[in-house]
Motif scaffolding. Sequence first.
Motif, PDB file in Angstrom:
ATOM      1  N   ILE A  88      -8.141  54.849  64.859  1.00  0.00           N
ATOM      2  CA  ILE A  88      -6.755  54.225  64.718  1.00  0.00           C
ATOM      3  C   ILE A  88      -6.587  53.900  63.242  1.00  0.00           C
ATOM      4  O   ILE A  88      -5.081  54.300  63.051  1.00  0.00           O
ATOM      5  N   LEU A  89      -7.180  53.183  62.752  1.00  0.00           N
ATOM      6  CA  LEU A  89      -7.018  52.301  61.297  1.00  0.00           C
ATOM      7  C   LEU A  89      -6.734  53.645  60.508  1.00  0.00           C
ATOM      8  O   LEU A  89      -5.686  53.522  59.756  1.00  0.00           O
ATOM      9  N   PHE A  90      -7.774  54.689  60.397  1.00  0.00           N
ATOM     10  CA  PHE A  90      -7.410  55.642  59.262  1.00  0.00           C
ATOM     11  C   PHE A  90      -6.467  56.796  59.946  1.00  0.00           C
ATOM     12  O   PHE A  90      -5.767  57.230  58.856  1.00  0.00           O
ATOM     13  N   GLY A  91      -6.169  56.823  61.049  1.00  0.00           N
ATOM     14  CA  GLY A  91      -5.049  57.692  61.639  1.00  0.00           C
ATOM     15  C   GLY A  91      -3.658  57.081  60.975  1.00  0.00           C
ATOM     16  O   GLY A  91      -2.711  57.848  60.571  1.00  0.00           O
ATOM     17  N   ILE A  92      -3.412  55.748  61.056  1.00  0.00           N
ATOM     18  CA  ILE A  92      -2.334  55.172  60.536  1.00  0.00           C
ATOM     19  C   ILE A  92      -2.230  55.396  58.971  1.00  0.00           C
ATOM     20  O   ILE A  92      -1.125  55.633  58.535  1.00  0.00           O
ATOM     21  N   THR A  93      -3.332  55.075  58.251  1.00  0.00           N
ATOM     22  CA  THR A  93      -2.981  55.251  56.886  1.00  0.00           C
ATOM     23  C   THR A  93      -3.250  56.648  56.375  1.00  0.00           C
ATOM     24  O   THR A  93      -2.524  56.822  55.150  1.00  0.00           O
ATOM     25  N   ILE A  94      -3.778  57.565  56.985  1.00  0.00           N
ATOM     26  CA  ILE A  94      -3.796  58.989  56.388  1.00  0.00           C
ATOM     27  C   ILE A  94      -2.667  59.746  57.009  1.00  0.00           C
ATOM     28  O   ILE A  94      -1.764  60.411  56.513  1.00  0.00           O
ATOM     29  N   VAL A  95      -2.562  59.857  58.377  1.00  0.00           N
ATOM     30  CA  VAL A  95      -1.532  60.732  59.121  1.00  0.00           C
ATOM     31  C   VAL A  95      -0.330  60.152  59.166  1.00  0.00           C
ATOM     32  O   VAL A  95       0.570  60.717  58.921  1.00  0.00           O
ATOM     33  N   GLY A  96      -0.139  58.852  59.214  1.00  0.00           N
ATOM     34  CA  GLY A  96       0.911  58.035  58.991  1.00  0.00           C
ATOM     35  C   GLY A  96       1.548  58.307  57.738  1.00  0.00           C
ATOM     36  O   GLY A  96       2.843  57.758  57.407  1.00  0.00           O
ATOM     37  N   ASN A  97       0.858  58.586  56.634  1.00  0.00           N
ATOM     38  CA  ASN A  97       1.480  58.714  55.177  1.00  0.00           C
ATOM     39  C   ASN A  97       1.707  60.096  55.050  1.00  0.00           C
ATOM     40  O   ASN A  97       1.678  60.695  53.544  1.00  0.00           O
ATOM     41  N   SER A  98       1.890  60.927  55.996  1.00  0.00           N
ATOM     42  CA  SER A  98       2.153  62.510  55.603  1.00  0.00           C
ATOM     43  C   SER A  98       3.573  62.453  55.062  1.00  0.00           C
ATOM     44  O   SER A  98       4.454  61.643  55.051  1.00  0.00           O
ATOM     45  N   PHE A  99       3.825  63.723  54.246  1.00  0.00           N
ATOM     46  CA  PHE A  99       5.308  63.834  53.699  1.00  0.00           C
ATOM     47  C   PHE A  99       5.344  62.479  52.743  1.00  0.00           C
ATOM     48  O   PHE A  99       6.464  62.123  53.119  1.00  0.00           O
ATOM     49  N   PRO A 100       4.476  62.261  51.747  1.00  0.00           N
ATOM     50  CA  PRO A 100       4.953  61.285  50.907  1.00  0.00           C
ATOM     51  C   PRO A 100       6.064  61.255  50.054  1.00  0.00           C
ATOM     52  O   PRO A 100       6.904  60.271  49.703  1.00  0.00           O
ATOM     53  N   ASN A 101       6.517  62.595  49.805  1.00  0.00           N
ATOM     54  CA  ASN A 101       7.872  62.764  49.035  1.00  0.00           C
ATOM     55  C   ASN A 101       9.074  62.256  49.653  1.00  0.00           C
ATOM     56  O   ASN A 101      10.010  62.141  49.130  1.00  0.00           O
ATOM     57  N   LEU A 102       8.918  62.066  50.987  1.00  0.00           N
ATOM     58  CA  LEU A 102      10.040  61.849  51.756  1.00  0.00           C
ATOM     59  C   LEU A 102      10.616  60.310  51.702  1.00  0.00           C
ATOM     60  O   LEU A 102      11.398  59.951  52.226  1.00  0.00           O
ATOM     61  N   LYS A 103       9.688  59.554  51.056  1.00  0.00           N
ATOM     62  CA  LYS A 103       9.673  58.128  50.996  1.00  0.00           C
ATOM     63  C   LYS A 103      10.825  57.665  49.895  1.00  0.00           C
ATOM     64  O   LYS A 103      11.253  56.749  49.932  1.00  0.00           O
ATOM     65  N   SER A 104      11.188  58.667  49.010  1.00  0.00           N
ATOM     66  CA  SER A 104      12.087  58.218  47.864  1.00  0.00           C
ATOM     67  C   SER A 104      13.118  59.495  47.808  1.00  0.00           C
ATOM     68  O   SER A 104      12.665  60.708  48.055  1.00  0.00           O
ATOM     69  N   SER A 105      14.184  59.179  47.471  1.00  0.00           N
ATOM     70  CA  SER A 105      15.349  60.320  46.976  1.00  0.00           C
ATOM     71  C   SER A 105      14.716  61.346  45.951  1.00  0.00           C
ATOM     72  O   SER A 105      15.085  62.276  45.799  1.00  0.00           O
ATOM     73  N   ARG A 106      13.935  60.703  44.830  1.00  0.00           N
ATOM     74  CA  ARG A 106      13.546  61.421  44.060  1.00  0.00           C
ATOM     75  C   ARG A 106      12.316  62.484  44.292  1.00  0.00           C
ATOM     76  O   ARG A 106      12.382  63.478  43.901  1.00  0.00           O
ATOM     77  N   GLY A 107      11.522  61.823  45.334  1.00  0.00           N
ATOM     78  CA  GLY A 107      10.485  62.617  45.885  1.00  0.00           C
ATOM     79  C   GLY A 107      11.182  63.785  46.805  1.00  0.00           C
ATOM     80  O   GLY A 107      10.441  64.712  46.795  1.00  0.00           O
ATOM     81  N   MET A 108      12.129  63.284  47.363  1.00  0.00           N
ATOM     82  CA  MET A 108      12.720  64.481  48.212  1.00  0.00           C
ATOM     83  C   MET A 108      13.390  65.672  47.545  1.00  0.00           C
ATOM     84  O   MET A 108      13.302  66.695  48.009  1.00  0.00           O
ATOM     85  N   ASN A 109      13.879  65.165  46.348  1.00  0.00           N
ATOM     86  CA  ASN A 109      14.559  66.294  45.608  1.00  0.00           C
ATOM     87  C   ASN A 109      13.340  67.046  45.094  1.00  0.00           C
ATOM     88  O   ASN A 109      13.398  68.548  44.868  1.00  0.00           O
ATOM     89  N   THR A 110      12.270  66.576  44.635  1.00  0.00           N
ATOM     90  CA  THR A 110      11.042  67.278  44.048  1.00  0.00           C
ATOM     91  C   THR A 110      10.614  68.342  45.296  1.00  0.00           C
ATOM     92  O   THR A 110      10.295  69.516  44.957  1.00  0.00           O
ATOM     93  N   LEU A 111      10.539  67.820  46.435  1.00  0.00           N
ATOM     94  CA  LEU A 111       9.958  68.701  47.551  1.00  0.00           C
ATOM     95  C   LEU A 111      10.949  69.731  47.735  1.00  0.00           C
ATOM     96  O   LEU A 111      10.628  70.889  48.029  1.00  0.00           O
ATOM     97  N   LEU A 112      12.215  69.555  47.757  1.00  0.00           N
ATOM     98  CA  LEU A 112      13.126  70.660  47.975  1.00  0.00           C
ATOM     99  C   LEU A 112      13.205  71.875  46.816  1.00  0.00           C
ATOM    100  O   LEU A 112      13.405  72.917  47.136  1.00  0.00           O
ATOM    101  N   CYS A 113      12.720  71.294  45.610  1.00  0.00           N
ATOM    102  CA  CYS A 113      12.602  72.320  44.704  1.00  0.00           C
ATOM    103  C   CYS A 113      11.317  73.072  44.569  1.00  0.00           C
ATOM    104  O   CYS A 113      11.304  74.192  43.649  1.00  0.00           O
ATOM    105  N   LEU A 114      10.414  72.907  45.385  1.00  0.00           N
ATOM    106  CA  LEU A 114       9.229  73.371  45.346  1.00  0.00           C
ATOM    107  C   LEU A 114       9.546  74.874  46.007  1.00  0.00           C
ATOM    108  O   LEU A 114      10.175  75.107  46.882  1.00  0.00           O
ATOM    109  N   PRO A 115       8.760  76.059  45.240  1.00  0.00           N
ATOM    110  CA  PRO A 115       8.980  77.279  45.618  1.00  0.00           C
ATOM    111  C   PRO A 115       8.290  77.806  46.837  1.00  0.00           C
ATOM    112  O   PRO A 115       7.125  78.404  46.850  1.00  0.00           O
TER     113      PRO A 115
END
Length: 296
Positions: A88-115
Motif C-alpha cells: 500500500i505505502l510503496f504503491g502510493i509513492t511509486i504508482v501514485g507518482n506516475s506521469f510526473p510531467n503532468l504535475k506542472s504546465s512546463r512538464g506537460m509542454n516537455t511531455l508534448l514535445c517528446l518524439p
Amino acid sequence: MDAQNEFFSLSRFWNLLKYDFNKYRLYYMAIIPTAMLAIGVILWISFPETEQPDGYYAKLGFLPIDSAIYLSPWKKSTYTFFFFLGFILFGITIVGNSFPNLKSSRGMNTLLCLPASTFEKYFSQWLVRLFLFVVLYPIVFKISANLAVDIYLSHKAAEFNNYGVPLSMLPKIGKFELSDLLGNESHSLLSTISLFSLPLLGVSILFAGSIVFKKHNLFLGPLSVLALATAGLLLLKVLPQNKEDYWASDLIEITPHLNFFGTQIPLSMFFGIILTGMGSICCWLLAYFTFKKQEV
C-alpha cells in the motif's frame, strides 16, 4: 510513416525509456535500496528478542530475562500484514507518482514535445511504474525480509553471547515465502489471483489518478481507493448469506460453489476476480483516453 509506426515504434519506445531513466536516474536507482531498507527496519523492530522455554516469545527490555514482556509467537503468516502494508505505502509513492510531467504546465509542454506517440508515452509509464512495481515488489520484499532475519538473528546471537544468555533462547523466526500468503488454500492458483486482484485494482486506481488528479493524486488517489473499498464492504453486508437467497426462482438450482476446471471455488471468489480484473482494465483505459485527450 505508416499508421502502425505512428502508433508504436520499438526504437522510438526504447529511446523514450532511456530518456525517462536519465531524467529520473537518482529516483530509479534509489527506490529499491530505500524500499529494502524500510522493509528491513520495520521488520527488525517487530521481531521478538528471545524465546522462553514455554514457546512464547518475550521482548527483552532489560536483562535478566525474568523482566521480559511476553508477546505472541512470530509465525510465518505474520509477514502477511507487513507485506500488504508495504504494498500500500510503496504503491502510493511509486504508482501514485506516475506521469510526473503532468504535475506542472512546463512538464506537460516537455511531455508534448517528446518524439513519441501518445501510446508510447502512456505505455512507458504503465510498464515502469505499474507493471514492474507489481512484479518486483514481492521479490524485493522476500529478499529484504529474509536478509533482515539473517542479520537480526546474527546480531541477537552476538548479544546473547555478551550477556551470557543461552543461544537456545534465540527466537525462531522463519524465512518468508510467497506461498505463505496463501495460507492453507487448496486451490492455490485461484487463491493467488484472488489475493492479488484487489491490490492490483488499488494500484490501477492510483495509476489512473495520476492522470486524472495530477499533483493532487497522492491525496485523492488513496481516498478513491478507500472509498471503493468501503463501498465493497458495505455491498458484502447487504448481500444474502445463504444459497437459497441468491436466486429467487425455484427453477434455478445452484450451489454457492463453481466447478472451475475440476476445482470447486466459491462464486464470490470467481465473480470477485472477474470484477476486480475488469475494474483494473477500465482504470487503464480511462487513464489512456484521458491522457490522449490532454495531448490533443
